[in-house]
Design a protein around this motif. Structure first.
Motif: not given
Length: 103
Positions: A40-42, A52-53, A81-82, A90-92
């Motif tokens: 997960x990321x913001x 650069x996540x 969610x990555x 692969x998917x976001x």
């Protein structure tokens, strides 16, 4: 003759294992030793190109590497969610902020 044979085998072994020691989005795609995981990321708003996540795993721990990818579909949202395999994304999926794991 044996010396040449063993040299060829050793060279072949090095050439086959070397790509798995380098981690980038191209080698991670083919690496059978890596498993697909969800992090997960913001991310910044108003863009679909992410560089650069810093992602976190399900437990809220930071990944030891940063992800770069292009192809988000909703520039107005900021939590994702990555689904990735190493650095190969692969998917976001966009998620609500409350679904983001905290450390």
């Amino acid at each position: 003759m044996k010396k040449i044979f063993f040299s060829m085998i050793a060279t072949l072994a090095v050439l086959l294992t070397f790509p798995f020691l380098i981690h980038n989005k191209y080698t991670d795609y083919f690496n059978p030793l890596l498993k697909t995981e969800i992090s997960y990321a913001q991310v910044p708003k108003n863009t679909q190109k992410y560089y650069n996540v810093q992602a976190v795993n399900k437990l809220g721990k930071k990944l030891p590497y940063k992800l770069n990818f292009v192809g988000g579909y909703d520039a107005s949202k900021e939590y994702i969610a990555i689904q990735h395999k190493g650095q190969y994304v692969k998917l976001v999926d966009y998620i609500a902020g409350k679904q983001m794991p905290m450390e």
